[in-house]
Design a protein around this motif. Structure first.
Motif, PDB file in Angstrom:
ATOM      1  N   LEU A 138      -2.458  -3.129   3.172  1.00  0.00           N
ATOM      2  CA  LEU A 138      -2.294  -3.319   1.735  1.00  0.00           C
ATOM      3  C   LEU A 138      -0.810  -3.368   1.382  1.00  0.00           C
ATOM      4  O   LEU A 138      -0.067  -2.434   1.689  1.00  0.00           O
ATOM      5  N   TRP A 139      -0.413  -4.454   0.737  1.00  0.00           N
ATOM      6  CA  TRP A 139       0.961  -4.636   0.270  1.00  0.00           C
ATOM      7  C   TRP A 139       1.008  -4.410  -1.234  1.00  0.00           C
ATOM      8  O   TRP A 139       0.301  -5.099  -1.990  1.00  0.00           O
ATOM      9  N   GLN A 140       1.812  -3.469  -1.670  1.00  0.00           N
ATOM     10  CA  GLN A 140       2.030  -3.203  -3.089  1.00  0.00           C
ATOM     11  C   GLN A 140       0.703  -3.236  -3.855  1.00  0.00           C
ATOM     12  O   GLN A 140       0.554  -3.932  -4.864  1.00  0.00           O
ATOM     13  N   PRO A 141      -0.286  -2.487  -3.376  1.00  0.00           N
ATOM     14  CA  PRO A 141      -1.628  -2.634  -3.956  1.00  0.00           C
ATOM     15  C   PRO A 141      -1.708  -2.169  -5.404  1.00  0.00           C
ATOM     16  O   PRO A 141      -1.066  -1.188  -5.800  1.00  0.00           O
ATOM     17  N   ALA A 142      -2.481  -2.894  -6.175  1.00  0.00           N
ATOM     18  CA  ALA A 142      -2.813  -2.446  -7.531  1.00  0.00           C
ATOM     19  C   ALA A 142      -3.733  -1.244  -7.402  1.00  0.00           C
ATOM     20  O   ALA A 142      -4.696  -1.276  -6.634  1.00  0.00           O
ATOM     21  N   ILE A 143      -3.442  -0.174  -8.137  1.00  0.00           N
ATOM     22  CA  ILE A 143      -4.249   1.036  -8.041  1.00  0.00           C
ATOM     23  C   ILE A 143      -5.630   0.813  -8.636  1.00  0.00           C
ATOM     24  O   ILE A 143      -6.630   1.311  -8.136  1.00  0.00           O
TER      25      ILE A 143
END
Length: 283
Positions: A138-143
């Motif tokens: 996961l890259w810079q995942p949206a929470i």
């Protein structure tokens, strides 16, 4: 300095789905050690275009390391058929299922779902519906989807202020709640897609735990994971996932036109996915 040596061109094709033809790129695994396969799920709206350069660099690097990597433009996005205004979260999940089936027919080994920003939400939703376990990158995942939706709708408000000097009129959220689409930064967002995105959450899938590689970027030096990320990661650890999380220094390339490179991110990803087999066994 580039992290990549010469590599063959990926295979470009259109994959039939229930929502039309979706454009795909497949990077076949190279070398003698076949490590597994990776399905990439891209971020939301204009972030797809902003991230293409770095994602392509990462996909080539992973293919050189022995992974088969499939990239897909979801229906209504990029070079795929359909209009963004007609897209729904359910249709995108269906696209992801088609991509997974195609990837499994063409590449073996442990499965990694690679999601960036809102793509991370789609990755976890897909994992809950698969008949096999998987790992996550996961890259810079949206929470959560509500947060991603609010960030996107802020672009509408900013555009109003820049265009007219004032932000009068109904808010985007009000229009969507009343069943009306909203034009935001060149994209027409439908109420159906807004509802689906808002309901999405980044929760551990209900299956055998595997590995979670979580990578964030910040422009300032000595970056640390955000409190929201730490809270989310604790949930995954409690659920039994083997978590590897890093905050890296680098450009916020998903916010700009695709001219940025993020070598630190590419190298950190490559290192995380090429650990010895004893550390990277399939779930």
């Amino acid at each position: 300095m580039s992290l990549l040596g010469p590599s063959p061109l990926p295979d470009a094709f259109f994959l039939p789905t229930g929502n039309g033809q979706c454009f795909c790129l497949f990077h076949p695994p190279q070398g003698d050690e076949l490590r597994g396969c990776v399905l990439y799920l891209h971020p939301f709206a204009e972030e797809l275009n902003c991230t293409r350069r770095v994602v392509a660099q990462q996909a080539r690097a992973l293919a050189q390391a022995g992974y088969g990597v499939l990239q897909m433009d979801l229906s209504g996005c990029g070079d795929s058929e359909g209009r963004f205004s007609d897209a729904t979260w359910e249709a995108w999940l269906q696209d992801a299922h088609h991509a997974h089936r195609w990837l499994r027919e063409h590449a073996g080994g442990p499965l990694w779902l690679w999601g960036m920003r809102a793509g991370a939400l789609l990755a976890t939703a897909l994992a809950n519906e698969l008949n096999e376990a998987c790992h996550f990158l996961l890259w810079q995942p949206a929470i959560n989807g509500q947060q991603q939706l609010q960030q996107f709708l802020r672009l509408h408000t900013a555009g109003q202020w820049l265009g007219t000097g004032k932000g009068n009129g109904p808010t985007p959220a009000h229009l969507l709640d009343n069943g009306q689409p909203v034009d935001v930064a060149g994209f027409t967002l439908s109420p159906a897609l807004a509802r689906g995105l808002a309901a999405a959450g980044l929760q551990p899938p209900r299956r055998t735990p595997g590995q979670l590689v979580w990578l964030e970027l910040a422009a300032q030096a000595e970056s640390v994971l955000s409190p929201a990320s730490e809270k989310q990661l604790a949930v995954w650890r409690t659920a039994g996932w083997a978590v590897s999380a890093q905050a890296l220094t680098g450009p916020l390339f998903w916010q700009t036109v695709a001219t940025e490179d993020a070598p630190t991110l590419v190298q950190a990803t490559l290192s995380a996915l090429t650990r010895p087999a004893t550390q990277a066994a399939p779930p």
